[in-house]
Design an enzyme around this catalytic site. Structure first.
Site, short mmCIF file in Angstrom:
data_model
loop_
_atom_site.label_atom_id
_atom_site.label_comp_id
_atom_site.label_asym_id
_atom_site.label_seq_id
_atom_site.Cartn_x
_atom_site.Cartn_y
_atom_site.Cartn_z
N GLU A 61 0.83 -1.21 0.00
CA GLU A 61 0.00 0.00 0.00
C GLU A 61 0.87 1.26 0.00
O GLU A 61 1.92 1.31 0.63
CB GLU A 61 -0.93 -0.02 1.20
CG GLU A 61 -1.89 -1.19 1.11
CD GLU A 61 -2.98 -1.17 2.16
OE1 GLU A 61 -3.95 -1.90 1.96
OE2 GLU A 61 -2.87 -0.45 3.15
N CYS A 109 3.27 8.49 1.11
CA CYS A 109 3.75 7.54 2.13
C CYS A 109 4.05 6.22 1.42
O CYS A 109 3.14 5.60 0.88
CB CYS A 109 2.67 7.38 3.20
SG CYS A 109 3.12 6.22 4.49
N CYS A 142 5.80 -6.63 7.61
CA CYS A 142 6.85 -6.13 8.51
C CYS A 142 7.09 -7.16 9.58
O CYS A 142 6.15 -7.76 10.11
CB CYS A 142 6.45 -4.80 9.13
SG CYS A 142 7.77 -4.10 10.14
N CYS A 174 5.12 -4.50 15.92
CA CYS A 174 4.68 -3.52 16.92
C CYS A 174 3.19 -3.79 17.19
O CYS A 174 2.41 -4.01 16.27
CB CYS A 174 4.87 -2.10 16.39
SG CYS A 174 6.59 -1.73 15.99
N CYS A 205 0.13 -1.86 15.46
CA CYS A 205 0.22 -1.61 14.02
C CYS A 205 -0.36 -2.79 13.23
O CYS A 205 0.03 -3.94 13.44
CB CYS A 205 1.69 -1.40 13.65
SG CYS A 205 1.97 -1.31 11.88
N CYS A 249 -2.15 6.26 9.55
CA CYS A 249 -0.93 5.70 10.13
C CYS A 249 -1.22 4.42 10.91
O CYS A 249 -2.14 4.37 11.73
CB CYS A 249 -0.35 6.74 11.06
SG CYS A 249 1.21 6.30 11.72
S1 SF4 Z 1 4.97 0.38 13.21
FE1 SF4 Z 1 4.30 -1.34 11.88
S2 SF4 Z 1 5.39 -1.08 9.94
FE2 SF4 Z 1 6.42 0.24 11.48
S3 SF4 Z 1 8.06 -1.06 12.32
FE3 SF4 Z 1 6.30 -1.38 13.67
S4 SF4 Z 1 5.23 -3.19 12.81
FE4 SF4 Z 1 6.64 -2.42 11.23
#
Ligand code: SF4
Length: 357
Positions: free
Chosen positions: A92, A105, A112, A116, A119, A334
């Site tokens: 995306e 962006c 990923c 986190c 996210c 975000c």
């Molecule tokens: S916020 Fe999301 S995209 Fe960014 S490093 Fe953490 S898990 Fe990965």
């Protein structure tokens, strides 16, 4: 003859090397590079200025393919989310129009690995790194989709993925973005965001682009809980790298991103701990209202809590802004980017060597 060379993978130095290997002059490389990236994005024949023999050779052995656009969605506030097909996976890219600029962006990985907790991309797991061509194509194609006369003015690496875990490809893409023969973006309008891959930060600092650090917690205990990467590179290591980053760069400062999670990291005590942590750094804190997604354990902080947190930081001498949430009716805000990740590994500790930097 197979078209084995994707020209979108080459920054200008790599393009000159490629032309030299073909027995061609370096200025021809610059000509093609400009056609690909700088001149009219609608240009379809990038070889039109070249001698016929060279045109024929390049047409047979090179390519500059567009990423297939799987879909696009426009939010009520004008934010546009593009979903690109990258070999079966989906990434995306988000275009964020504002009155005086248009920000893109971009994603740097499919999924990923850093997991986190707040996210949605992190929940998807990790599939693979994007190539330079796949990263720069997001910008190239976004420019083509804008109305005539409009161009992307700012780029942030805040889409899917951790850019510093794909540093070679990201550095080449950054060079193309800021090259005066490329997109000629002022380096300070190109921001790379990291969750804190400390060993890679020094290499990133070889380019004059802006740095953002996804901080989100002022203590190791809390950061360990919401950002597993903190167990590998805890706050004292990360902060030391941040101090090194601005040392000898008189105009540099760092933006610290801080997502506001209700009852988790939004207390006055957290704000005070953040002031202590950032003491002596030229920096700004950007508070991000949490954008909710399905099955998240978190809730957004109420606006009063965000205002209180900002006021404590400002009184403590920390420049602080609150990010305006854009595009959340199409899950383009975000932390809401998910794409579609087929073969994936989940989080840290998976069998893939994800933290090799
Ligand atoms: S916020 Fe999301 S995209 Fe960014 S490093 Fe953490 S898990 Fe990965």
């Amino acid at each position: 003859m197979a078209k084995s060379h994707n020209l979108l993978n080459y920054d200008r130095v790599a393009m000159a090397d490629f032309f030299e290997q073909q027995g061609e002059k370096a200025y021809r490389a610059t000509q093609v590079f400009r056609r690909l990236h700088h001149d009219s994005p609608q240009s379809t024949d990038i070889f039109c200025d070249l001698p016929t023999a060279l045109r024929t050779k390049l047409a047979q052995t090179t390519s500059y393919p567009n990423l297939p656009l799987a879909s696009d969605h426009v939010a009520t506030d004008g934010v546009c989310k593009l979903l690109f097909d990258v070999g079966g996976d989906r990434i995306e890219t988000v275009i964020i129009p504002e009155s005086n600029r248009t920000t893109l962006c971009v994603s740097s990985q499919v999924g990923c690995a850093l997991a986190c907790r707040f996210c949605l991309t992190g929940k998807q797991g990790f599939s693979r790194n994007l190539s330079t061509a796949e990263i720069i194509s997001q910008l190239r194609q976004a420019n083509r989709l804008l109305p005539p006369g409009k161009k992307i003015t700012n780029v942030v690496f805040m889409g899917m993925g951790e850019p510093l875990l794909n540093l070679d490809a990201v550095l080449s893409a950054l060079k193309i973005m800021i090259d005066t023969h490329g997109y000629a973006l002022p380096p300070r309008r190109v921001t790379v965001s990291t969750a804190g891959v400390v060993p890679a930060m020094a290499r990133l600092a070889t380019l004059p682009v802006a740095l953002a650090v996804s901080l989100h917690a002022p203590t190791d205990t809390l950061r360990d809980e919401i950002m597993p990467i903190n167990r590998k590179y805890p706050l004292d290591t990360l902060m030391a790298a941040c101090h090194r980053h601005i040392l000898n760069r008189s105009r540099a400062f760092i933006t610290f991103e801080y997502v506001m999670l209700d009852g988790v990291n939004d207390s006055v005590a957290c704000a005070r701990a953040l002031i202590r942590l950032l003491h002596g750094l030229r920096c700004k804190v950007n508070l991000i209202p949490f954008n909710i997604f399905p099955d998240t354990p978190y809730q957004p902080s109420p606006y009063e809590a965000i205002d209180r947190f900002r006021d404590v930081l400002m009184r403590g001498g920390v420049m602080t802004t609150v990010r305006k949430t854009r595009g959340n009716d199409i899950l383009a805000a975000c932390g809401q980017l998910a794409g579609s990740v087929q073969a994936r590994t989940m989080g840290l500790g998976s069998e893939k060597p994800l933290l090799r930097a």
